[in-house]
Design an enzyme around this catalytic site. Structure first.
Site, PDB file in Angstrom:
ATOM      1  N   TYR A 118      -7.491  15.685   1.527  1.00  0.00           N
ATOM      2  CA  TYR A 118      -7.180  14.513   1.359  1.00  0.00           C
ATOM      3  C   TYR A 118      -6.476  14.210   0.568  1.00  0.00           C
ATOM      4  O   TYR A 118      -5.575  13.434  -0.138  1.00  0.00           O
ATOM      5  CB  TYR A 118      -8.504  13.620   0.719  1.00  0.00           C
ATOM      6  N   LYS A 124      -6.303   7.593  -5.015  1.00  0.00           N
ATOM      7  CA  LYS A 124      -7.211   6.965  -4.912  1.00  0.00           C
ATOM      8  C   LYS A 124      -8.370   6.801  -6.049  1.00  0.00           C
ATOM      9  O   LYS A 124      -9.091   5.934  -7.061  1.00  0.00           O
ATOM     10  CB  LYS A 124      -8.465   7.334  -3.673  1.00  0.00           C
TER      11      LYS A 124
HETATM   12  O1  0WD Z   1     -11.740   6.830   6.655  1.00  0.00           O
HETATM   13  C1  0WD Z   1     -11.106   5.489   6.475  1.00  0.00           C
HETATM   14  N1  0WD Z   1      -9.929   5.108   7.432  1.00  0.00           N
HETATM   15  C2  0WD Z   1     -11.244   5.182   4.927  1.00  0.00           C
HETATM   16  C3  0WD Z   1      -9.939   4.115   4.417  1.00  0.00           C
HETATM   17  C4  0WD Z   1     -12.544   5.757   3.771  1.00  0.00           C
HETATM   18  C5  0WD Z   1     -12.061   4.916   2.839  1.00  0.00           C
HETATM   19  C6  0WD Z   1     -10.956   4.088   3.007  1.00  0.00           C
HETATM   20  N2  0WD Z   1     -10.463   3.890   3.365  1.00  0.00           N
HETATM   21  C7  0WD Z   1      -9.055   2.970   3.433  1.00  0.00           C
HETATM   22  C8  0WD Z   1      -7.808   3.508   3.348  1.00  0.00           C
HETATM   23  O2  0WD Z   1      -6.995   4.015   2.186  1.00  0.00           O
HETATM   24  C9  0WD Z   1      -6.695   1.962   2.927  1.00  0.00           C
HETATM   25  O3  0WD Z   1      -6.858   1.866   1.850  1.00  0.00           O
HETATM   26  O4  0WD Z   1      -9.095   1.737   3.607  1.00  0.00           O
HETATM   27  C10 0WD Z   1      -7.684   0.961   3.898  1.00  0.00           C
HETATM   28  C11 0WD Z   1      -7.290   0.835   5.381  1.00  0.00           C
HETATM   29  O5  0WD Z   1      -7.083   1.788   6.355  1.00  0.00           O
HETATM   30  P1  0WD Z   1      -7.715   2.138   7.104  1.00  0.00           P
HETATM   31  O6  0WD Z   1      -8.364   0.127   8.054  1.00  0.00           O
HETATM   32  O7  0WD Z   1      -8.673   3.423   7.691  1.00  0.00           O
HETATM   33  O8  0WD Z   1      -5.936   1.983   8.457  1.00  0.00           O
HETATM   34  P2  0WD Z   1      -4.972   1.179   8.966  1.00  0.00           P
HETATM   35  O9  0WD Z   1      -6.008   0.793   9.949  1.00  0.00           O
HETATM   36  O10 0WD Z   1      -4.057   2.211   9.425  1.00  0.00           O
HETATM   37  O11 0WD Z   1      -4.590   0.214   7.697  1.00  0.00           O
HETATM   38  C12 0WD Z   1      -4.248   1.443   7.232  1.00  0.00           C
HETATM   39  C13 0WD Z   1      -2.467  -0.073   7.038  1.00  0.00           C
HETATM   40  C14 0WD Z   1      -1.266   0.364   7.825  1.00  0.00           C
HETATM   41  O12 0WD Z   1      -1.730   1.072   8.932  1.00  0.00           O
HETATM   42  P3  0WD Z   1       0.060   2.022   9.695  1.00  0.00           P
HETATM   43  O13 0WD Z   1      -1.339   3.049   9.722  1.00  0.00           O
HETATM   44  O14 0WD Z   1       0.595   0.794  10.078  1.00  0.00           O
HETATM   45  O15 0WD Z   1       0.457   2.317   8.480  1.00  0.00           O
HETATM   46  O16 0WD Z   1      -1.804  -0.058   6.112  1.00  0.00           O
HETATM   47  C15 0WD Z   1      -1.027  -0.960   5.893  1.00  0.00           C
HETATM   48  C16 0WD Z   1      -0.083  -0.237   7.418  1.00  0.00           C
HETATM   49  O17 0WD Z   1      -1.110  -1.949   7.892  1.00  0.00           O
HETATM   50  N3  0WD Z   1       0.403   0.039   5.302  1.00  0.00           N
HETATM   51  C17 0WD Z   1       1.028  -1.401   3.935  1.00  0.00           C
HETATM   52  N4  0WD Z   1       1.251  -2.219   4.280  1.00  0.00           N
HETATM   53  C18 0WD Z   1       1.642  -3.030   3.467  1.00  0.00           C
HETATM   54  N5  0WD Z   1       3.048  -2.176   2.861  1.00  0.00           N
HETATM   55  C19 0WD Z   1       2.055  -0.227   3.850  1.00  0.00           C
HETATM   56  C20 0WD Z   1       2.721  -0.582   3.259  1.00  0.00           C
HETATM   57  N6  0WD Z   1       4.337  -0.319   2.625  1.00  0.00           N
HETATM   58  N7  0WD Z   1       1.238   0.988   4.657  1.00  0.00           N
HETATM   59  C21 0WD Z   1       0.430   1.076   5.513  1.00  0.00           C
END
Ligand code: 0WD
Length: 254
Positions: free
Chosen positions: A155, A162
């Site tokens: 991580y 975080k």
């Molecule tokens: O296991 C997990 N999936 C966990 C996720 C466990 C605990 C927490 N999280 C958190 C992540 O760290 C994040 O903060 O949940 C949040 C949402 O993440 P997610 O749903 O797991 O992942 P995803 O569906 O990929 O959404 C995150 C999105 C980005 O997607 P991609 O994969 O294309 O990077 O964050 C957005 C983007 O849509 N994002 C941004 N939005 C605006 N400006 C940017 C940016 N520069 N970079 C990423």
């Protein structure tokens, strides 16, 4: 239910129907909220538009949190649409996946800075804009992970980001409390999303959680969505500055 009836809010960080933001958007809608979504770039626009249509949600445009003018633009759009908002969801994080494996020690300055900007500072950046629209109080919610509290394999820089994000939740809660704007975080257990697939050995981490969490299962985006509805509604009106684990209890074990 009508838990969130009359509430309007912005959800940022929707990438596809596996995203945690999608679980939250579905739950908020099911509980009667009106939603506005942002997307990052044209590739995600094509994904987000049909999902928005499915929920009857508004799409307020492109927002890349590394470009302040796009943050201003989407909040200007929201102001035009509704004048005020009641909630804001931050589900955004990023790190170069080459640094989500191996040693934290080897983190580069460039990726450290970029990860902190996108995964941590962006919450504060959007809270600054939301403050102006939360004229009758509000709820801000972000997503974090146990790797902020304990070392977790792979991580790395994201754990450090975080930890800073969770500290931001406490400082923002104190700043915005007098205006009845609450700021909380959900610490979600591992879920297979686009972002998660960048983390080394993610499948192993998921299995480890399934075998070792008190509930002997992993969590879903629907689980996170239901808990988010509590934070985004008046059910949690006395709660701020909190980091709440939605992880099938893993944090009591690991
Ligand atoms: O296991 C997990 N999936 C966990 C996720 C466990 C605990 C927490 N999280 C958190 C992540 O760290 C994040 O903060 O949940 C949040 C949402 O993440 P997610 O749903 O797991 O992942 P995803 O569906 O990929 O959404 C995150 C999105 C980005 O997607 P991609 O994969 O294309 O990077 O964050 C957005 C983007 O849509 N994002 C941004 N939005 C605006 N400006 C940017 C940016 N520069 N970079 C990423």
């Amino acid at each position: 239910s009508s838990l969130m009836a009359g509430k309007r809010g912005v959800i940022m960080g929707l990438a596809n129907n596996k995203s945690i933001a999608w679980g939250i958007a579905k739950a908020a809608r099911q509980h009667g909220a009106e939603i506005a979504l942002t997307y990052q770039g044209d590739a995600l626009k094509k994904r987000v538009e049909p999902l928005a249509a499915e929920l009857g949600a508004a799409v307020v445009g492109h927002c890349d949190v590394t470009d302040a003018s796009t943050i201003d633009a989407v909040f200007a759009e929201v102001e035009k649409l509704w004048g005020k908002i009641d909630f804001l969801v931050h589900a955004i994080a990023f790190s170069d996946k080459d640094e989500l494996t191996g040693r934290y020690l080897d983190t580069s300055e460039a990726n450290f800075t970029k990860s902190m900007l996108i995964s941590c500072y962006s919450l504060t950046a959007i809270a600054q804009r939301a403050e102006k629209l939360m004229t009758e109080g509000g709820a801000i919610l972000t997503l974090t992970y146990y790797g902020a509290e304990k070392w977790m394999p792979h991580y790395n820089v994201m754990g450090v980001a975080k930890a800073a994000l969770e500290a931001s939740v406490r400082y923002l809660a104190a700043d915005l409390g007098p205006q009845r704007i609450r700021v909380n975080a959900i610490s979600a257990g591992p879920i297979k999303t686009l972002a998660a697939s960048g983390i080394g050995d993610f499948r192993y981490i998921l299995k480890w959680n399934e075998y070792n969490s008190p509930m002997r299962r992993s969590v879903t985006i629907e689980d996170v969505g239901e808990s988010a509805a509590y934070f985004l509604s008046d059910m949690s009106k006395g709660v701020t500055g909190e980091v709440h684990h939605v992880d099938a209890g893993y944090h009591v074990v690991g």
